[in-house]
Design an enzyme around this catalytic site. Structure first.
Site, mmCIF file in Angstrom:
data_model
loop_
_atom_site.group_PDB
_atom_site.id
_atom_site.type_symbol
_atom_site.label_atom_id
_atom_site.label_comp_id
_atom_site.label_asym_id
_atom_site.label_seq_id
_atom_site.Cartn_x
_atom_site.Cartn_y
_atom_site.Cartn_z
ATOM 1 N N GLU A 241 -3.131 10.301 2.934
ATOM 2 C CA GLU A 241 -4.294 10.424 3.804
ATOM 3 C C GLU A 241 -4.314 11.834 4.396
ATOM 4 O OE1 GLU A 241 -5.065 5.895 5.397
ATOM 5 O OE2 GLU A 241 -3.956 7.267 6.696
ATOM 6 N N GLU B 231 0.844 -1.201 0.000
ATOM 7 C CA GLU B 231 0.000 0.000 0.000
ATOM 8 C C GLU B 231 0.875 1.246 0.000
ATOM 9 O OE1 GLU B 231 -3.466 1.955 2.915
ATOM 10 O OE2 GLU B 231 -3.005 -0.187 3.011
#
EC number: 2.4.1.207
Length: 282
Positions: free
Chosen positions: A108, A104
């Site tokens: 964010e 990943e």
């Protein structure tokens, strides 16, 4: 459509030995993504599929994912974040593989109370393990206008850029025994969800649901990548993008951003790592 991830490093020149596996997406949310959760809270707003919104209320958030998987590539999108009191909300744009040992690469955006800045949280996971966080306060208000966020991922490094300015480079540390995402194809995802137990000041600031629904906007989604098809994605080792890196100007710009706007770096957190920081930091 020309990609604009940054002027401080050369564009990735991605191609496969099988020409049919090379794709450059010019940004249609109608064609290239699906809104895979949210029960109507995610919406595409125009016929050309250039503008999409995600919303969050007390019942649910929302999100979309790319229709294709990629093994290496460059992905960008323009975002305008939730304005006002966004405490407890998390708005994302990231790459992720499936399974319990996933890879990943994260952008964010952690919301905050009115008048206080968002925190941009970046991380890299390999085989289900992350713990490689760097966080920033942006040098602009990301709720007023659209800004461009880009992930460049190749076998040597991952580069995060904001409005064409590199803010982070994570080099492949496999030579010293540290894993790097090189084998698992990933989809692109974006989401808006609630995480009031940790997102804002470690959970001290809670979500004010009287301000719901919270809405973030995405536009001009672009991907230039090696599409994973039929169980493989064979990219030519002779392509210059295999050795692309930030040039001296890019390094200078990145260091300038980090010195002024970085608020957390796992590589300098001696309290968290009392026996020594991770190997890739040294």
């Amino acid at each position: 459509m020309k990609l604009s991830c940054g002027t401080s490093f050369a564009f990735l020149l991605l191609f496969l030995l099988a020409a049919q596996s090379v794709h450059v997406y010019a940004g249609s949310f109608h064609k290239d993504v699906q809104i895979h959760w949210g029960d109507g809270r995610g919406k595409i707003h125009d016929r050309d599929g250039k503008l999409l919104s995600l919303s969050l209320d007390k019942s649910s958030g929302s999100g979309f994912q790319s229709n294709q998987e990629f093994l290496y590539g460059k992905a960008e999108v323009q975002m305008k974040l939730v304005p006002g009191n966004s405490a407890g909300t998390v708005t994302t744009f990231y790459l992720k593989s499936p399974g319990t040992t996933w890879d990943e690469i994260d952008f964010e955006f952690l919301g905050n109370i009115s008048g206080h800045p968002y925190t941009l949280h970046t991380n890299v996971y390999t085989k289900g393990t992350g713990d490689k966080e760097q966080q920033f306060h942006l040098w602009f208000d990301p709720t007023v206008n659209f800004h461009t966020y880009c992930i460049t991922w190749n076998p040597q490094r991952i580069i995060f850029t904001v409005d064409g300015i590199p803010i982070r480079e994570f080099k492949n540390p496999e030579a010293i025994g540290v894993p790097f995402p090189t084998r698992q194809p990933m989809r692109l995802y974006a989401s808006l969800w609630e995480a009031e137990h940790w997102a804002t000041r470690g959970g001290l600031e809670k979500t004010d649901w009287s301000k719901a629904p919270f809405t973030a906007f995405y536009r001009n989604y672009n991907v230039d990548g090696c599409v994973w098809a039929n169980g493989k994605s064979s990219c030519s080792a002779n392509s210059p993008w295999f050795t692309q890196k930030l040039d001296s100007n890019g390094q200078t710009r990145m260091k300038g951003v980090q010195s002024k706007y970085m608020i957390y770096n796992y590589c300098t957190d001696k309290r968290r790592f009392p026996r020594g920081v991770p190997a890739e930091c040294t």
